[in-house]
Scaffold this motif. Structure first.
Motif, PDB file in Angstrom:
ATOM      1  N   ALA A 153       0.835  -1.211   0.000  1.00 51.33           N
ATOM      2  CA  ALA A 153       0.000   0.000   0.000  1.00 51.33           C
ATOM      3  C   ALA A 153       0.863   1.251   0.000  1.00 51.33           C
ATOM      4  O   ALA A 153       0.565   2.228  -0.697  1.00 51.33           O
ATOM      5  CB  ALA A 153      -0.937  -0.013   1.210  1.00 51.33           C
ATOM      6  N   LEU A 154       1.938   1.233   0.789  1.00 46.46           N
ATOM      7  CA  LEU A 154       2.864   2.372   0.787  1.00 46.46           C
ATOM      8  C   LEU A 154       3.472   2.567  -0.601  1.00 46.46           C
ATOM      9  O   LEU A 154       3.571   3.698  -1.092  1.00 46.46           O
ATOM     10  CB  LEU A 154       3.976   2.163   1.817  1.00 46.46           C
ATOM     11  N   ALA A 155       3.889   1.465  -1.218  1.00 47.83           N
ATOM     12  CA  ALA A 155       4.492   1.545  -2.551  1.00 47.83           C
ATOM     13  C   ALA A 155       3.509   2.121  -3.562  1.00 47.83           C
ATOM     14  O   ALA A 155       3.891   2.918  -4.428  1.00 47.83           O
ATOM     15  CB  ALA A 155       4.973   0.164  -2.988  1.00 47.83           C
ATOM     16  N   SER A 156       2.249   1.723  -3.440  1.00 50.35           N
ATOM     17  CA  SER A 156       1.218   2.265  -4.340  1.00 50.35           C
ATOM     18  C   SER A 156       1.045   3.768  -4.152  1.00 50.35           C
ATOM     19  O   SER A 156       0.633   4.468  -5.073  1.00 50.35           O
ATOM     20  CB  SER A 156      -0.122   1.563  -4.085  1.00 50.35           C
ATOM     21  N   ASN A 157       1.399   4.234  -2.946  1.00 52.51           N
ATOM     22  CA  ASN A 157       1.312   5.662  -2.643  1.00 52.51           C
ATOM     23  C   ASN A 157       2.638   6.389  -2.852  1.00 52.51           C
ATOM     24  O   ASN A 157       2.802   7.538  -2.431  1.00 52.51           O
ATOM     25  CB  ASN A 157       0.855   5.853  -1.191  1.00 52.51           C
ATOM     26  N   GLY A 158       3.597   5.695  -3.467  1.00 55.74           N
ATOM     27  CA  GLY A 158       4.873   6.320  -3.770  1.00 55.74           C
ATOM     28  C   GLY A 158       5.829   6.405  -2.602  1.00 55.74           C
ATOM     29  O   GLY A 158       6.755   7.216  -2.603  1.00 55.74           O
ATOM     30  N   LEU A 159       5.654   5.536  -1.586  1.00 54.54           N
ATOM     31  CA  LEU A 159       6.495   5.573  -0.389  1.00 54.54           C
ATOM     32  C   LEU A 159       7.112   4.204  -0.128  1.00 54.54           C
ATOM     33  O   LEU A 159       6.572   3.183  -0.547  1.00 54.54           O
ATOM     34  CB  LEU A 159       5.663   5.992   0.830  1.00 54.54           C
ATOM     35  N   GLU A 160       8.237   4.189   0.594  1.00 59.10           N
ATOM     36  CA  GLU A 160       8.862   2.938   1.011  1.00 59.10           C
ATOM     37  C   GLU A 160       9.466   3.105   2.390  1.00 59.10           C
ATOM     38  O   GLU A 160       9.894   4.194   2.771  1.00 59.10           O
ATOM     39  CB  GLU A 160       9.932   2.501   0.015  1.00 59.10           C
ATOM     40  N   LEU A 161       9.480   2.003   3.132  1.00 64.37           N
ATOM     41  CA  LEU A 161      10.074   2.022   4.459  1.00 64.37           C
ATOM     42  C   LEU A 161      11.570   2.289   4.340  1.00 64.37           C
ATOM     43  O   LEU A 161      12.248   1.718   3.481  1.00 64.37           O
ATOM     44  CB  LEU A 161       9.838   0.706   5.180  1.00 64.37           C
ATOM     45  N   ARG A 162      12.094   3.158   5.216  1.00 64.49           N
ATOM     46  CA  ARG A 162      13.516   3.473   5.222  1.00 64.49           C
ATOM     47  C   ARG A 162      14.273   2.507   6.130  1.00 64.49           C
ATOM     48  O   ARG A 162      13.718   1.987   7.097  1.00 64.49           O
ATOM     49  CB  ARG A 162      13.733   4.915   5.693  1.00 64.49           C
ATOM     50  N   ASP A 163      15.560   2.299   5.817  1.00 60.03           N
ATOM     51  CA  ASP A 163      16.353   1.321   6.562  1.00 60.03           C
ATOM     52  C   ASP A 163      17.357   1.982   7.509  1.00 60.03           C
ATOM     53  O   ASP A 163      18.444   1.455   7.760  1.00 60.03           O
ATOM     54  CB  ASP A 163      17.082   0.387   5.605  1.00 60.03           C
ATOM     55  N   ILE A 164      17.015   3.138   8.047  1.00 61.10           N
ATOM     56  CA  ILE A 164      17.909   3.852   8.950  1.00 61.10           C
ATOM     57  C   ILE A 164      18.199   3.020  10.199  1.00 61.10           C
ATOM     58  O   ILE A 164      17.286   2.504  10.842  1.00 61.10           O
ATOM     59  CB  ILE A 164      17.285   5.216   9.353  1.00 61.10           C
ATOM     60  N   ASP A 165      19.470   2.890  10.525  1.00 59.85           N
ATOM     61  CA  ASP A 165      19.882   2.262  11.797  1.00 59.85           C
ATOM     62  C   ASP A 165      19.445   0.807  11.891  1.00 59.85           C
ATOM     63  O   ASP A 165      19.141   0.303  12.970  1.00 59.85           O
ATOM     64  CB  ASP A 165      19.315   3.079  12.964  1.00 59.85           C
ATOM     65  N   ARG A 166      19.401   0.107  10.776  1.00 64.94           N
ATOM     66  CA  ARG A 166      18.958  -1.287  10.780  1.00 64.94           C
ATOM     67  C   ARG A 166      20.032  -2.187  11.390  1.00 64.94           C
ATOM     68  O   ARG A 166      21.233  -1.962  11.227  1.00 64.94           O
ATOM     69  CB  ARG A 166      18.656  -1.728   9.350  1.00 64.94           C
ATOM     70  N   LEU A 167      19.601  -3.226  12.116  1.00 62.71           N
ATOM     71  CA  LEU A 167      20.530  -4.198  12.684  1.00 62.71           C
ATOM     72  C   LEU A 167      21.258  -4.954  11.573  1.00 62.71           C
ATOM     73  O   LEU A 167      20.697  -5.200  10.503  1.00 62.71           O
ATOM     74  CB  LEU A 167      19.766  -5.203  13.551  1.00 62.71           C
ATOM     75  N   LYS A 168      22.503  -5.356  11.847  1.00 64.17           N
ATOM     76  CA  LYS A 168      23.261  -6.129  10.878  1.00 64.17           C
ATOM     77  C   LYS A 168      22.884  -7.604  10.914  1.00 64.17           C
ATOM     78  O   LYS A 168      23.071  -8.331   9.936  1.00 64.17           O
ATOM     79  CB  LYS A 168      24.754  -5.962  11.132  1.00 64.17           C
ATOM     80  N   ARG A 169      22.344  -8.034  12.058  1.00 67.69           N
ATOM     81  CA  ARG A 169      21.955  -9.424  12.205  1.00 67.69           C
ATOM     82  C   ARG A 169      20.489  -9.530  12.620  1.00 67.69           C
ATOM     83  O   ARG A 169      19.938  -8.619  13.231  1.00 67.69           O
ATOM     84  CB  ARG A 169      22.832 -10.122  13.255  1.00 67.69           C
ATOM     85  N   THR A 170      19.896 -10.661  12.313  1.00 74.57           N
ATOM     86  CA  THR A 170      18.516 -10.908  12.716  1.00 74.57           C
ATOM     87  C   THR A 170      18.450 -10.989  14.239  1.00 74.57           C
ATOM     88  O   THR A 170      19.281 -11.652  14.866  1.00 74.57           O
ATOM     89  CB  THR A 170      18.011 -12.221  12.108  1.00 74.57           C
ATOM     90  N   PRO A 171      17.492 -10.309  14.865  1.00 82.13           N
ATOM     91  CA  PRO A 171      17.418 -10.328  16.327  1.00 82.13           C
ATOM     92  C   PRO A 171      17.168 -11.734  16.877  1.00 82.13           C
ATOM     93  O   PRO A 171      16.562 -12.583  16.203  1.00 82.13           O
ATOM     94  CB  PRO A 171      16.251  -9.383  16.637  1.00 82.13           C
ATOM     95  N   ARG A 172      17.630 -11.945  18.093  1.00 82.49           N
ATOM     96  CA  ARG A 172      17.501 -13.245  18.743  1.00 82.49           C
ATOM     97  C   ARG A 172      16.035 -13.674  18.833  1.00 82.49           C
ATOM     98  O   ARG A 172      15.162 -12.877  19.147  1.00 82.49           O
ATOM     99  CB  ARG A 172      18.111 -13.169  20.139  1.00 82.49           C
ATOM    100  N   GLY A 173      15.803 -14.923  18.545  1.00 84.45           N
ATOM    101  CA  GLY A 173      14.451 -15.467  18.606  1.00 84.45           C
ATOM    102  C   GLY A 173      13.766 -15.544  17.256  1.00 84.45           C
ATOM    103  O   GLY A 173      12.691 -16.142  17.123  1.00 84.45           O
ATOM    104  N   PHE A 174      14.416 -14.938  16.235  1.00 79.71           N
ATOM    105  CA  PHE A 174      13.809 -14.924  14.896  1.00 79.71           C
ATOM    106  C   PHE A 174      14.741 -15.549  13.860  1.00 79.71           C
ATOM    107  O   PHE A 174      14.592 -15.322  12.663  1.00 79.71           O
ATOM    108  CB  PHE A 174      13.460 -13.488  14.495  1.00 79.71           C
ATOM    109  N   GLU A 175      15.675 -16.365  14.323  1.00 83.69           N
ATOM    110  CA  GLU A 175      16.670 -16.945  13.423  1.00 83.69           C
ATOM    111  C   GLU A 175      16.062 -17.908  12.401  1.00 83.69           C
ATOM    112  O   GLU A 175      16.669 -18.171  11.349  1.00 83.69           O
ATOM    113  CB  GLU A 175      17.746 -17.683  14.240  1.00 83.69           C
TER     114      GLU A 175
END
Length: 234
Positions: A153-175
């Protein structure tokens, strides 16, 4: 049409910030405080007033106050390497409870020098409490179709989620997660969409229209995040 008319920032708004960046002292700021108030501070207050009216009519959860929603031009330098006393931007934040530190999704607007923050607006769940971020991550895994629908829906509206400060690894519990788009989402610390404002546009009254349109286009993110937050204990 909004009941409060925003007439645009003054034509000396960015030149003032440029000069402030050069001088960076209290004496110069006080000598030019009238320029600051006329070209930056009061217009930002008008913009806040204007948007509050529009957001309320549209059912968007962004509230505030023309003074209390603005961040100070003076910096807190106690823990900063840069000891310059003044910011190179002026900004304001609107939120569901009207505070500047809400974790329920917020609308942020910034007018600043390009070499620093620049001019932009953002809608975000920013620096939320750990329990909210964990709930968002669990929702991404448990109901990926809803997360993907929000992104689409965001993409249809010309927007995308930004990746600012994203973790380098998948958080614990979601491997165990293997889908690339979900792994990327799980590594987010924040969920944000951004609208760049052309510097020449800030003096136009139509800036308020642009920002209102941006907030409407960002609504899928707000709806998704607030639905998850509603599942948390009060």
């Amino acid at each position: 049409m909004s009941e409060t008319v925003f007439k645009g920032f003054g034509d000396k708004a960015l030149p003032f910030l440029k000069a402030l960046d050069f001088h960076q002292n209290r004496e110069w700021f006080l000598e030019n405080k009238d320029l600051f108030e006329a070209h930056l501070y009061e217009p930002l207050g008008d913009l806040v007033d204007d948007l509050i009216v529009r957001f309320e009519k549209a059912g968007l959860p962004f509230k505030g106050d023309r003074k209390k929603s603005q961040f100070r031009i003076k910096r807190d330098t106690r823990f900063a390497k840069d000891k310059s006393p003044y910011n190179r931007h002026l900004s304001a934040l609107l939120s569901p409870d009207g505070s500047k530190w809400s974790e329920s999704g917020c609308f942020y607007v910034c007018v600043g020098l390009e070499e620093y923050r620049g001019c932009y607006a953002a809608v975000a769940f920013w620096q939320g409490k750990p329990e909210l971020l964990l709930a968002m991550r669990k929702a991404i895994v448990a109901k990926p179709e809803k997360y993907r629908a929000m992104v689409k829906a965001l993409a249809s509206n010309g927007l995308e989620l930004r990746d600012i400060d994203r973790l380098k690894r998948t958080p614990r519990g979601f491997e165990e997660v293997t889908d690339a788009d979900l792994i990327e989402a799980l590594r987010n610390r924040h969920f944000m969409v951004r609208h760049t404002i052309e510097p020449a546009r800030i003096t136009s009254p139509e800036l308020a229209d642009d920002l209102f349109d941006f907030a409407l286009r960002a609504k899928p993110l707000i709806d998704w995040g607030r639905a998850i937050q509603g599942t948390l204990p009060a």
